[in-house]
Motif scaffolding. Structure first.
Motif, PDB file in Angstrom:
ATOM      1  N   ASP A  70       6.347  -3.855  -6.460  1.00 29.70           N
ATOM      2  CA  ASP A  70       6.639  -2.470  -6.085  1.00 29.70           C
ATOM      3  C   ASP A  70       7.465  -1.801  -7.180  1.00 29.70           C
ATOM      4  OD1 ASP A  70       7.101  -0.086  -4.874  1.00 29.70           O
ATOM      5  OD2 ASP A  70       7.964  -0.895  -3.043  1.00 29.70           O
TER       6      ASP A  70
ATOM      7  N   THR B 245       6.577  -0.824   4.046  1.00 26.20           N
ATOM      8  CA  THR B 245       6.584  -2.159   4.637  1.00 26.20           C
ATOM      9  C   THR B 245       6.124  -2.164   6.092  1.00 26.20           C
ATOM     10  OG1 THR B 245       8.874  -2.015   5.428  1.00 26.20           O
ATOM     11  CG2 THR B 245       8.549  -2.705   3.152  1.00 26.20           C
TER      12      THR B 245
ATOM     13  N   ASP C 199      -0.376  -1.476   0.762  1.00 19.94           N
ATOM     14  CA  ASP C 199       0.854  -1.459   1.554  1.00 19.94           C
ATOM     15  C   ASP C 199       0.822  -0.276   2.510  1.00 19.94           C
ATOM     16  OD1 ASP C 199       1.495   0.796   0.069  1.00 19.94           O
ATOM     17  OD2 ASP C 199       3.025  -0.186  -1.143  1.00 19.94           O
TER      18      ASP C 199
ATOM     19  N   ARG D 255      -1.708  -3.234  -3.928  1.00 19.73           N
ATOM     20  CA  ARG D 255      -0.723  -4.268  -4.252  1.00 19.73           C
ATOM     21  C   ARG D 255      -1.361  -5.570  -4.721  1.00 19.73           C
ATOM     22  NH1 ARG D 255       4.252  -3.273  -2.160  1.00 19.73           N
ATOM     23  NH2 ARG D 255       4.818  -4.874  -3.682  1.00 19.73           N
TER      24      ARG D 255
ATOM     25  N   ILE E  26       5.165  -8.352   1.470  1.00 23.07           N
ATOM     26  CA  ILE E  26       5.233  -6.891   1.605  1.00 23.07           C
ATOM     27  C   ILE E  26       5.821  -6.494   2.947  1.00 23.07           C
ATOM     28  CG2 ILE E  26       3.862  -4.776   1.755  1.00 23.07           C
ATOM     29  CD1 ILE E  26       1.881  -6.097  -0.190  1.00 23.07           C
TER      30      ILE E  26
END
Length: 276
Positions: free
Chosen positions: A87, A128, A231, A237, A259
C-alpha cells in the motif's frame, strides 16, 4: 525514434488523468511477447537485417498470427509474473469497464460499471473493509485454469462476508456476429450457474479492448486466465496469470488476510479523490 526506444522495453509510461494508463507494477514474464508490445497492440519489426531499419507494425505481423499460443508455451501459461503490491502512492484502481452485465441464477440481469461495482458494499471507503478477487478469462482454455486459484481461495473464505469472488467473463467483437453469439453465450452462462456457488458472475460483451482496458492491465494474451486481488478501494494489490501453483495459491490467501488485517484509514481528501 521515441517509439522505437519505448518498444524495446515495452515502456509502462503513464499519462495524468488517463484511466487506461499502464499499471507501473504489473510485470511481464521476461520471455513473453507482451513485454515488447506497445500501447495500441503494435511492436517493432526489423524490416532489413543488414541495415537495421525498423518499423512499427501490428503484433500479429511481427510475431505471426498464432503468437499467443507460442507465448503460452514460452511462459508456461503465465505471461504476467505473480506480484503483490504494498500500500503506497503507486497503487492504481481497476480500470473502467462498461458493457458489463451482472447475471444471477434467477436469470436476473443488471448492467453495472467497473470498478464502481466492486465498491458497492464499502460505504466507509476503508481499504481494509473488504477484498475482491477478480478472475478473468476470454477463452475456454483460460476458464479451465481458474479452479487452481478459486478452489483453495473459496475454501478459505467461504464464510467471510468481507471477501467477494467475481468471475469476469469476456466476449470481445464487433457487428452482427457479436450480437448474434452474445445472446447464445449469455444464455449458456446463466444455465451453467449454480445457486450453491457464492461467486458473482459478470459478463462483458462489447468492442475489442486491446488499446484500452486490456493494455492497462497488460492482458495482451487472451488465451490464458488472469487474477486480480483488489482492496476495499478497488485498487489492485495482487496480479497473476495462468494456473496457480500451491505456493501461489497460499500466497494469495495470505495477502488477502494481510490486507483485511491492516488497520488503515484514508483521509477524507483521499476518499473523495477515489470516489471521483
Amino acid at each position: 525514434r521515441v517509439l522505437v526506444q519505448h518498444a524495446r522495453c515495452a515502456s509502462t509510461t503513464t499519462t495524468q488523468n488517463n484511466p487506461y494508463e499502464r499499471h507501473p507494477r504489473i510485470q511481464m514474464h521476461p520471455d513473453s511477447v507482451g513485454k515488447c508490445i506497445l500501447p495500441g497492440g503494435t511492436t517493432v519489426r526489423k524490416e532489413n537485417p543488414k541495415t537495421g531499419q525498423e518499423r512499427i507494425v501490428a503484433t500479429e505481423r511481427a510475431y505471426g498470427y498464432f503468437w499467443m499460443m507460442k507465448d503460452l508455451r514460452k511462459t508456461k501459461n503465465k505471461p504476467l509474473v505473480s506480484t503483490f503490491m504494498k500500500d503506497d502512492n503507486l497503487l492504481l484502481p481497476f480500470p473502467p469497464l462498461g458493457n458489463v452485465t451482472w447475471v444471477q441464477p434467477s436469470s436476473r440481469e443488471d448492467s453495472v460499471q467497473l470498478p464502481d461495482f466492486f465498491l458497492r458494499n464499502n460505504r466507509t471507503m476503508d481499504p481494509t473493509a473488504q477484498c475482491t478477487l477478480v478472475t478473468m478469462a476470454f477463452k475456454e482454455y483460460g476458464h479451465q485454469l481458474l479452479p487452481s486459484w478459486l478452489n483453495p481461495f473459496q475454501d478459505e473464505f467461504s464464510n467471510q462476508a468481507r471477501v467477494e469472488v467475481v468471475r469476469l467473463l469476456m466476449q470481445e467483437g464487433n457487428g452482427w456476429i457479436l450480437r448474434f453469439w452474445s445472446g447464445l453465450w449469455k444464455r449458456s452462462v446463466v444455465a451453467s450457474l449454480s445457486k450453491d456457488d457464492p461467486s458473482t458472475t459478470l459478463l462483458y460483451v462489447g468492442p475489442d479492448l486491446t488499446t484500452t482496458f486490456r493494455d492497462a492491465l497488460r492482458i495482451h494474451n487472451t488465451l490464458t486466465s488472469y487474477v486480480f486481488l483488489l482492496d476495499g478501494l478497488g485498487r489492485i494489490r495482487f496480479v497473476a496469470s495462468g494456473d496457480a501453483s500451491e505456493e501461489e495459491a497460499t500466497q494469495l490467501i495470505d495477502y488477502t488476510k494481510q490486507i483485511l488485517a491492516t488497520p488503515q484509514r484514508h483521509s477524507h481528501k483521499q476518499k473523495n479523490k477515489l470516489r471521483r
